[in-house]
Design a protein around this motif. Structure first.
Motif, mmCIF file in Angstrom:
data_model
loop_
_atom_site.group_PDB
_atom_site.id
_atom_site.type_symbol
_atom_site.label_atom_id
_atom_site.label_comp_id
_atom_site.label_asym_id
_atom_site.label_seq_id
_atom_site.Cartn_x
_atom_site.Cartn_y
_atom_site.Cartn_z
ATOM 1 N N ALA A 96 0.910 -1.114 0.182
ATOM 2 C CA ALA A 96 -0.063 0.058 -0.105
ATOM 3 C C ALA A 96 0.812 1.173 -0.089
ATOM 4 C CB ALA A 96 -0.814 -0.083 1.010
ATOM 5 N N GLY A 98 2.225 1.739 -3.495
ATOM 6 C CA GLY A 98 0.914 2.151 -4.203
ATOM 7 C C GLY A 98 0.884 3.568 -4.104
ATOM 8 N N ALA A 99 0.912 3.989 -2.717
ATOM 9 C CA ALA A 99 0.756 5.727 -2.598
ATOM 10 C C ALA A 99 1.745 6.279 -3.198
ATOM 11 C CB ALA A 99 0.638 5.694 -1.167
ATOM 12 N N ILE A 150 1.325 6.426 -6.845
ATOM 13 C CA ILE A 150 0.203 7.123 -7.291
ATOM 14 C C ILE A 150 0.712 8.668 -7.270
ATOM 15 C CG2 ILE A 150 -2.028 8.048 -6.431
ATOM 16 C CD1 ILE A 150 -2.758 5.189 -5.796
ATOM 17 N N GLN A 151 1.524 9.043 -5.956
ATOM 18 C CA GLN A 151 1.743 10.469 -6.123
ATOM 19 C C GLN A 151 2.692 10.906 -7.178
ATOM 20 O OE1 GLN A 151 0.605 12.499 -3.845
ATOM 21 N NE2 GLN A 151 -0.811 11.204 -3.046
ATOM 22 N N VAL A 161 -3.203 5.913 -12.751
ATOM 23 C CA VAL A 161 -3.795 6.179 -11.264
ATOM 24 C C VAL A 161 -5.155 5.427 -10.990
ATOM 25 C CG1 VAL A 161 -4.656 7.833 -9.586
ATOM 26 C CG2 VAL A 161 -2.604 8.713 -11.226
ATOM 27 N N LEU A 162 -5.975 5.308 -11.870
ATOM 28 C CA LEU A 162 -7.300 4.500 -11.568
ATOM 29 C C LEU A 162 -7.193 3.302 -11.580
ATOM 30 C CD1 LEU A 162 -9.814 7.044 -13.558
ATOM 31 C CD2 LEU A 162 -9.766 6.886 -11.034
ATOM 32 N N ALA A 210 -4.510 1.678 -9.935
ATOM 33 C CA ALA A 210 -3.771 1.725 -8.892
ATOM 34 C C ALA A 210 -5.081 1.960 -7.489
ATOM 35 C CB ALA A 210 -2.697 2.474 -8.537
ATOM 36 N N ASP A 211 -5.997 2.919 -7.867
ATOM 37 C CA ASP A 211 -6.905 3.388 -7.129
ATOM 38 C C ASP A 211 -8.115 4.060 -7.539
ATOM 39 O OD1 ASP A 211 -8.232 4.473 -4.807
ATOM 40 O OD2 ASP A 211 -6.769 6.032 -4.487
ATOM 41 N N ALA A 212 -9.042 2.972 -7.794
ATOM 42 C CA ALA A 212 -10.258 3.168 -8.663
ATOM 43 C C ALA A 212 -11.187 4.273 -7.867
ATOM 44 C CB ALA A 212 -11.005 2.049 -8.762
ATOM 45 N N ARG A 213 -10.934 4.833 -6.751
ATOM 46 C CA ARG A 213 -11.805 5.909 -6.206
ATOM 47 C C ARG A 213 -10.931 7.251 -6.097
ATOM 48 N NH1 ARG A 213 -13.439 2.858 -0.637
ATOM 49 N NH2 ARG A 213 -13.580 0.874 -1.674
ATOM 50 N N ASN A 214 -10.008 7.356 -6.763
ATOM 51 C CA ASN A 214 -9.261 8.391 -6.870
ATOM 52 C C ASN A 214 -10.053 9.776 -7.472
ATOM 53 O OD1 ASN A 214 -7.339 10.620 -7.516
ATOM 54 N ND2 ASN A 214 -5.852 9.544 -6.506
#
Length: 199
Positions: free
Chosen positions: A60, A63-64, A67-68, A97-98, A100-104
């Motif tokens: 995580a 992943g963060a 994403i950054q 980005v989505l 990795a994090d679909a809710r971004n």
């Protein structure tokens, strides 16, 4: 058999310590099936659970960080003048980005913004009666943002433009042109001569 199981127990403990969780899980499954002293297996179950939790936290965090990094790249692209190439690159970044994090929320808004730019190109193509380009822009919007606001209206607009273009092409082929009609061995009107007539 007892010595084999004790050896498997020791190897499973070592796999947990070295972070080889897949091998440790397989060893634990074998031990649970064949080892008679289940109380000795409980610390292994707990250790594997803790190791999995730690591994998930590390993933995580990675992943963060990724994403950054992608968000920073998108911010730099947004500072550049809008162009198709930049828009395509932005779309790819937002999609990563989505993934990795679909809710971004930032990536969701950014992806819609790339489709807004694509819509402006679609409108321009329709105004220029370039149906092929309009259909390509529509396909990009449908692929990138299937729930794009007003997508159904865009589809109708492109379909209407296609019909108008086809009708215009047909009408263009059926207009009158100045020309001379040539008749071989014939005349337009017969001469005004009486046959079998008397003067």
């Amino acid at each position: 058999i007892g010595k084999l199981l004790d050896g498997l127990l020791a190897r499973t403990e070592q796999d947990i310590k070295s972070g080889q969780l897949a091998s440790a899980k397989q060893g634990l499954q074998l031990l649970q099936q064949h080892y008679s002293d289940k109380s000795r297996l409980q610390p292994l179950v707990s250790a594997i659970g803790e190791a999995e939790k730690k591994e998930a936290e590390q993933m995580a965090a990675q992943g963060a960080s990724a994403i950054q990094s992608l968000l920073a790249k998108a911010a730099q692209l947004q500072k550049q003048m809008p162009a198709t190439r930049i828009n395509d690159q932005l779309r790819a970044v937002w999609q990563q980005v989505l993934a990795a994090d679909a809710r971004n929320a930032e990536a969701q808004r950014g992806l819609v913004a790339t489709s807004d730019y694509e819509k402006s190109l679609l409108d321009k193509a329709l105004a220029e009666r370039n149906q092929r380009a309009a259909q390509q822009h529509l396909a990009v919007i449908e692929d990138a943002t299937p729930d794009y606001p007003g997508l159904a209206a865009l589809r109708e607009k492109v379909a209407e433009g296609l019909v108008e273009t086809e009708v215009a092409e047909v009408v263009e082929h059926f207009h009158y042109e100045a020309r001379i009609e040539q008749l071989k061995n014939r005349v337009f009107y017969a001469a005004d001569v009486l046959v079998y007539g008397e003067p």
